[in-house]
Enzyme design. Structure first.
Site, mmCIF file in Angstrom:
data_model
loop_
_atom_site.group_PDB
_atom_site.id
_atom_site.type_symbol
_atom_site.label_atom_id
_atom_site.label_comp_id
_atom_site.label_asym_id
_atom_site.label_seq_id
_atom_site.Cartn_x
_atom_site.Cartn_y
_atom_site.Cartn_z
ATOM 1 N N CYS A 116 0.754 -0.807 0.016
ATOM 2 C CA CYS A 116 0.430 0.030 0.158
ATOM 3 C C CYS A 116 0.621 1.361 0.091
ATOM 4 O O CYS A 116 0.226 2.829 -0.283
ATOM 5 C CB CYS A 116 -1.253 -0.002 1.257
ATOM 6 S SG CYS A 116 -2.563 -1.329 1.266
ATOM 7 N N HIS A 256 -3.309 7.604 2.343
ATOM 8 C CA HIS A 256 -3.635 6.018 2.210
ATOM 9 C C HIS A 256 -5.174 5.983 2.544
ATOM 10 O O HIS A 256 -4.999 5.921 3.492
ATOM 11 C CB HIS A 256 -2.900 4.993 2.038
ATOM 12 C CG HIS A 256 -3.579 4.050 1.593
ATOM 13 N ND1 HIS A 256 -3.701 3.266 0.355
ATOM 14 C CD2 HIS A 256 -3.814 2.395 2.761
ATOM 15 C CE1 HIS A 256 -3.734 1.921 0.239
ATOM 16 N NE2 HIS A 256 -3.290 1.139 1.980
ATOM 17 N N ASN A 286 -10.108 -0.168 -1.058
ATOM 18 C CA ASN A 286 -8.590 0.155 -1.011
ATOM 19 C C ASN A 286 -8.303 -0.313 -1.930
ATOM 20 O O ASN A 286 -8.718 -1.109 -2.588
ATOM 21 C CB ASN A 286 -7.914 -0.578 0.414
ATOM 22 C CG ASN A 286 -6.997 -0.493 0.070
ATOM 23 O OD1 ASN A 286 -6.037 -0.462 -0.836
ATOM 24 N ND2 ASN A 286 -6.301 -1.127 1.635
HETATM 25 O O1 UT7 Z 1 -4.061 -1.384 3.358
HETATM 26 C C1 UT7 Z 1 -2.808 -2.007 3.497
HETATM 27 C C2 UT7 Z 1 -2.977 -1.885 4.928
HETATM 28 N N1 UT7 Z 1 -4.539 -2.721 5.597
HETATM 29 C C3 UT7 Z 1 -4.625 -2.019 6.728
HETATM 30 O O2 UT7 Z 1 -4.781 -0.914 7.046
HETATM 31 C C4 UT7 Z 1 -6.509 -2.804 7.387
HETATM 32 C C5 UT7 Z 1 -6.102 -2.171 8.905
HETATM 33 N N2 UT7 Z 1 -6.780 -2.796 8.641
HETATM 34 C C6 UT7 Z 1 -8.581 -2.827 9.727
HETATM 35 O O3 UT7 Z 1 -8.766 -1.846 8.966
HETATM 36 C C7 UT7 Z 1 -9.656 -3.172 10.355
HETATM 37 O O4 UT7 Z 1 -8.545 -4.242 10.868
HETATM 38 C C8 UT7 Z 1 -10.197 -4.234 9.666
HETATM 39 C C9 UT7 Z 1 -11.432 -3.217 8.533
HETATM 40 C C10 UT7 Z 1 -9.564 -4.954 8.674
HETATM 41 C C11 UT7 Z 1 -11.200 -4.987 10.517
HETATM 42 O O5 UT7 Z 1 -11.669 -3.765 11.859
HETATM 43 P P1 UT7 Z 1 -11.891 -4.699 13.535
HETATM 44 O O6 UT7 Z 1 -12.661 -3.514 13.748
HETATM 45 O O7 UT7 Z 1 -10.368 -4.675 13.399
HETATM 46 O O8 UT7 Z 1 -12.610 -5.859 12.937
HETATM 47 P P2 UT7 Z 1 -11.488 -7.663 13.884
HETATM 48 O O9 UT7 Z 1 -10.471 -7.893 12.828
HETATM 49 O O10 UT7 Z 1 -10.551 -6.832 15.185
HETATM 50 O O11 UT7 Z 1 -12.778 -8.453 13.779
HETATM 51 C C12 UT7 Z 1 -12.914 -8.029 14.948
HETATM 52 C C13 UT7 Z 1 -14.842 -8.756 14.576
HETATM 53 C C14 UT7 Z 1 -14.375 -10.378 14.383
HETATM 54 O O12 UT7 Z 1 -15.020 -11.308 15.562
HETATM 55 P P3 UT7 Z 1 -14.544 -11.687 16.738
HETATM 56 O O13 UT7 Z 1 -13.086 -12.227 16.471
HETATM 57 O O14 UT7 Z 1 -15.156 -10.351 17.572
HETATM 58 O O15 UT7 Z 1 -16.511 -12.764 16.934
HETATM 59 C C15 UT7 Z 1 -14.304 -10.221 12.586
HETATM 60 O O16 UT7 Z 1 -14.074 -11.843 12.566
HETATM 61 O O17 UT7 Z 1 -15.157 -8.371 13.530
HETATM 62 C C16 UT7 Z 1 -15.815 -9.853 12.396
HETATM 63 N N3 UT7 Z 1 -15.467 -9.624 10.876
HETATM 64 C C17 UT7 Z 1 -16.806 -9.157 10.658
HETATM 65 N N4 UT7 Z 1 -17.946 -9.040 10.309
HETATM 66 C C18 UT7 Z 1 -19.136 -8.570 9.948
HETATM 67 C C19 UT7 Z 1 -14.188 -9.303 10.399
HETATM 68 N N5 UT7 Z 1 -14.655 -8.682 8.859
HETATM 69 C C20 UT7 Z 1 -15.950 -8.802 9.381
HETATM 70 C C21 UT7 Z 1 -16.787 -8.546 8.527
HETATM 71 N N6 UT7 Z 1 -18.380 -8.302 9.309
HETATM 72 N N7 UT7 Z 1 -16.811 -8.649 7.120
#
Ligand code: UT7
Length: 331
Positions: A116, A256, A286
């Site tokens: 990225c 980004h 993204n």
């Molecule tokens: O561009 C390159 C660099 N990348 C980034 O900058 C991305 C950085 N990370 C993020 O933007 C975020 O971490 C995400 C958007 C990917 C995820 O958001 P989060 O608030 O960090 O969620 P999480 O990964 O901690 O997941 C929270 C919950 C999980 O469920 P449990 O384990 O708490 O039961 C996930 O399984 O949300 C769940 N989850 C979803 N739920 C509904 C993950 N993806 C989804 C989804 N819909 N699409």
């Protein structure tokens, strides 16, 4: 203060996004996810998907727009740098394919990979060729067909990405404009949290790699988020401060577009108002190497970028790779 005598100025911008839209309802229809989750956790409402063709096809359309706006023909280009993590093929480089499709007969070129942060690192790289006096007309492209490496069965990652391309021209100027300063970093301890497991020399393609879905983006989102939210904000703020500026001196932060919450953290750390931040993540998701040049092209086309504006480009991505670049808009 600028480190260079001859400055490298961005003198044109262009972009292309494919017409086909994938909205959040599409993912609701077959995955355990909701429009509300995707919007509130990422800021993404829809993204564009390239149904036919490859990264080079989008890159060429973005490049053509940038060249036309600058008044250059393809033959004027001396160097093509293509920033991408989704090359058409492992080799030859996508820059070669773009050169051929553009019909640019007087240039060399290569691909640059920093996930990225590819475009950010590309801007710094292109600036060196220009400020050295060696090249006068550089075409820098950020293009990614993320739909080709997104796993549409993995709700953690597939909702995040879209396809698109942006391009800029960079050339020398003796004015005090252009690419003024940069703060760029890599940290390989981030590799386990965001990578593609197979397809490289470590794990060449095999039935096992395909069956295990190892040719797609793998991300531990929370780990990446924790670093991105700090490092993107800190690098951008540090760069502004070491140039004796505050948020008031900055016309736009060009971040980004990975997550609206990461962008908001950078905005707050820099003391900027919402109007001072370029955001189009809601439309495109993204697009990896393309997010920053697409923003520049859209804001320029809307007449919002003015000569003399100070802007800060900033990113965080796989590697980890991150940083910020201070630009004084030149045209
Ligand atoms: O561009 C390159 C660099 N990348 C980034 O900058 C991305 C950085 N990370 C993020 O933007 C975020 O971490 C995400 C958007 C990917 C995820 O958001 P989060 O608030 O960090 O969620 P999480 O990964 O901690 O997941 C929270 C919950 C999980 O469920 P449990 O384990 O708490 O039961 C996930 O399984 O949300 C769940 N989850 C979803 N739920 C509904 C993950 N993806 C989804 C989804 N819909 N699409």
């Amino acid at each position: 203060m600028s480190a260079y005598k001859l400055h490298a100025a961005i003198t044109s911008v262009g972009h292309y996004v494919p017409p086909d839209v994938l909205d959040n309802a599409f993912f609701e229809s077959y995955l355990d996810t909701t429009d509300e989750w995707i919007r509130s956790r990422t800021g993404i409402v829809e993204r564009r998907i390239l149904k036919q063709g490859a990264t080079s096809d989008m890159a060429v359309l973005a490049a053509k727009q940038a060249l036309e706006r600058r008044g250059w023909t393809p033959d004027d280009v001396e160097l093509i740098i293509c920033c991408t993590v989704t090359p058409d093929m492992m080799f030859p480089s996508t820059a070669c394919l773009i050169q051929e499709k553009l019909g640019a007969k007087n240039c060399w070129g290569y691909d640059l990979v920093a996930a990225c942060s590819s475009f950010l690192f590309g801007v710094e790289t292109a600036a060196q060729f220009v400020t050295s006096g060696r090249y006068k007309r550089v075409l820098l492209i950020g293009a990614d067909k993320m739909s080709s490496i997104a796993d549409y069965q993995d709700r953690n990652t597939c909702v995040l990405f879209g396809d698109g391309a942006g391009a800029i021209t960079i050339e020398p100027t003796e004015e005090e404009t252009g690419i003024l300063d940069s703060y760029l970093r890599v940290d390989g301890t981030g590799a386990p949290f965001l990578h593609m497991k197979a397809g490289g020399s470590l794990r060449p393609a095999s039935h096992e790699t395909v069956n295990n879905r190892w040719h797609f983006v793998y991300q531990e989102g929370k780990q990446v988020f924790k670093r991105a939210v700090v490092d993107m904000a800190e690098s951008a703020a540090h760069l502004v401060e070491r140039n004796g500026m505050t948020g008031k001196d900055i016309a736009f932060l060009v971040p980004h577009q990975a997550n609206l919450r990461i962008i908001d953290a950078a905005r707050e750390r820099m003391g900027l108002s919402p109007e001072q931040v370029m955001i189009n993540i809601q439309k495109y998701g993204n697009t990896t190497s393309a997010t920053i040049p697409i923003c520049l092209s859209e804001w320029w086309a809307d007449g919002k970028l003015k000569k003399g504006d100070h802007i800060v480009l900033s990113s965080f991505g796989a590697g980890y790779t991150w940083g910020a670049i201070l630009v004084k808009w030149a045209y």
